[in-house]
Design an enzyme around this catalytic site. Sequence first.
Site, PDB file in Angstrom:
ATOM      1  CB  CYS A 169      -5.238  -1.447  -1.954  1.00 52.24           C
ATOM      2  SG  CYS A 169      -6.553  -0.768  -0.947  1.00 52.24           S
ATOM      3  CD  GLU A 205      -5.250  -6.090  -1.481  1.00 50.98           C
ATOM      4  OE1 GLU A 205      -4.757  -4.957  -1.364  1.00 50.98           O
ATOM      5  OE2 GLU A 205      -5.975  -6.600  -0.615  1.00 50.98           O
ATOM      6  CB  CYS A 265     -10.888  -2.760   0.343  1.00 47.21           C
ATOM      7  SG  CYS A 265     -10.301  -2.180  -1.260  1.00 47.21           S
ATOM      8  CD  GLU A 323      -1.743   4.623   4.494  1.00 44.90           C
ATOM      9  OE1 GLU A 323      -1.270   5.471   5.279  1.00 44.90           O
ATOM     10  OE2 GLU A 323      -2.415   3.648   4.871  1.00 44.90           O
ATOM     11  CG  ASN A 324      -1.033  11.259  -1.830  1.00 40.79           C
ATOM     12  OD1 ASN A 324      -1.403  12.380  -1.508  1.00 40.79           O
ATOM     13  ND2 ASN A 324      -0.194  11.046  -2.805  1.00 40.79           N
ATOM     14  CG  ASN A 327      -0.460  -0.235   2.522  1.00 43.08           C
ATOM     15  OD1 ASN A 327       0.581  -0.834   2.675  1.00 43.08           O
ATOM     16  ND2 ASN A 327      -1.163   0.236   3.525  1.00 43.08           N
ATOM     17  CE1 TYR A 345      -4.278  11.700   5.525  1.00 47.71           C
ATOM     18  CE2 TYR A 345      -6.439  11.640   6.546  1.00 47.71           C
ATOM     19  CZ  TYR A 345      -5.078  11.887   6.631  1.00 47.71           C
ATOM     20  OH  TYR A 345      -4.535  12.321   7.800  1.00 47.71           O
ATOM     21  CB  CYS A 349      -8.644  -4.863  -3.541  1.00 48.01           C
ATOM     22  SG  CYS A 349      -7.521  -3.442  -3.466  1.00 48.01           S
TER      23      CYS A 349
HETATM   24  N1  THU Z   1      -5.190  -1.830   2.518  1.00 42.91           N
HETATM   25  C1  THU Z   1      -4.603  -2.579   1.531  1.00 42.91           C
HETATM   26  O1  THU Z   1      -3.580  -2.183   0.960  1.00 42.91           O
HETATM   27  N2  THU Z   1      -5.175  -3.768   1.208  1.00 42.91           N
HETATM   28  C2  THU Z   1      -6.200  -4.343   1.878  1.00 42.91           C
HETATM   29  O2  THU Z   1      -6.577  -5.448   1.556  1.00 42.91           O
HETATM   30  C3  THU Z   1      -6.848  -3.624   2.991  1.00 42.91           C
HETATM   31  C4  THU Z   1      -6.407  -2.225   3.194  1.00 42.91           C
HETATM   32  C5  THU Z   1      -4.539  -0.579   2.909  1.00 42.91           C
HETATM   33  C6  THU Z   1      -5.208   0.692   2.474  1.00 42.91           C
HETATM   34  C7  THU Z   1      -4.664   1.679   3.490  1.00 42.91           C
HETATM   35  O3  THU Z   1      -3.396   2.145   3.071  1.00 42.91           O
HETATM   36  C8  THU Z   1      -4.474   0.841   4.731  1.00 42.91           C
HETATM   37  O4  THU Z   1      -4.453  -0.511   4.315  1.00 42.91           O
HETATM   38  C9  THU Z   1      -5.573   1.026   5.770  1.00 42.91           C
HETATM   39  O5  THU Z   1      -6.822   0.878   5.217  1.00 42.91           O
END
Ligand code: THU
Length: 143
Positions: free
Chosen positions: A58, A60, A95, A49-50, A47, A53, A98
Amino acid sequence: MSKNDEMAAGLFEAALSVQQNAHAPYSNFKVGAAVLADDGEIYIGCNVENAAYPEGLCAEAGAIAMMVANGAHTIKQICIVGGGGKAEDDLVTPCGGCRQKIREFAMAETPVFICGPQGLRASFSLDELLPHSFGPDNLENNK
Ligand code: THU
């Protein structure tokens, strides 16, 4: 739990390794993903992030993008590693967005392996995670 295939050798280790590279300063929730593709290769993502937000990605999504960028188009297996933080008991399942991204390149029975830092915790078929899904076939049938 899915009764699907055993996880391919090296898939968990690849996801665990890339989890360390996650850029997750806002959630402190690092995730790693590894895809075994039809070309036999393993593609990885974490993942990212930025500060704005909603622009975060993610794990995946990154692994799938790497797979496609390398010319492969079928997910044979996918492994997701999360946890190690406070939410220790919760499974880090993909999620909704994904699940749909996986759907594009997988089949109903494609195994999704959910892992923690110690290894496999659960496995599901894609169809268990995204039943009655909309996918490429739906558009194909519209021709
Ligand atoms: N996140 C993922 O990268 N994959 C998942 O399957 C669940 C959530 C990340 C998104 C965000 O950066 C952090 O986890 C919290 O939600």
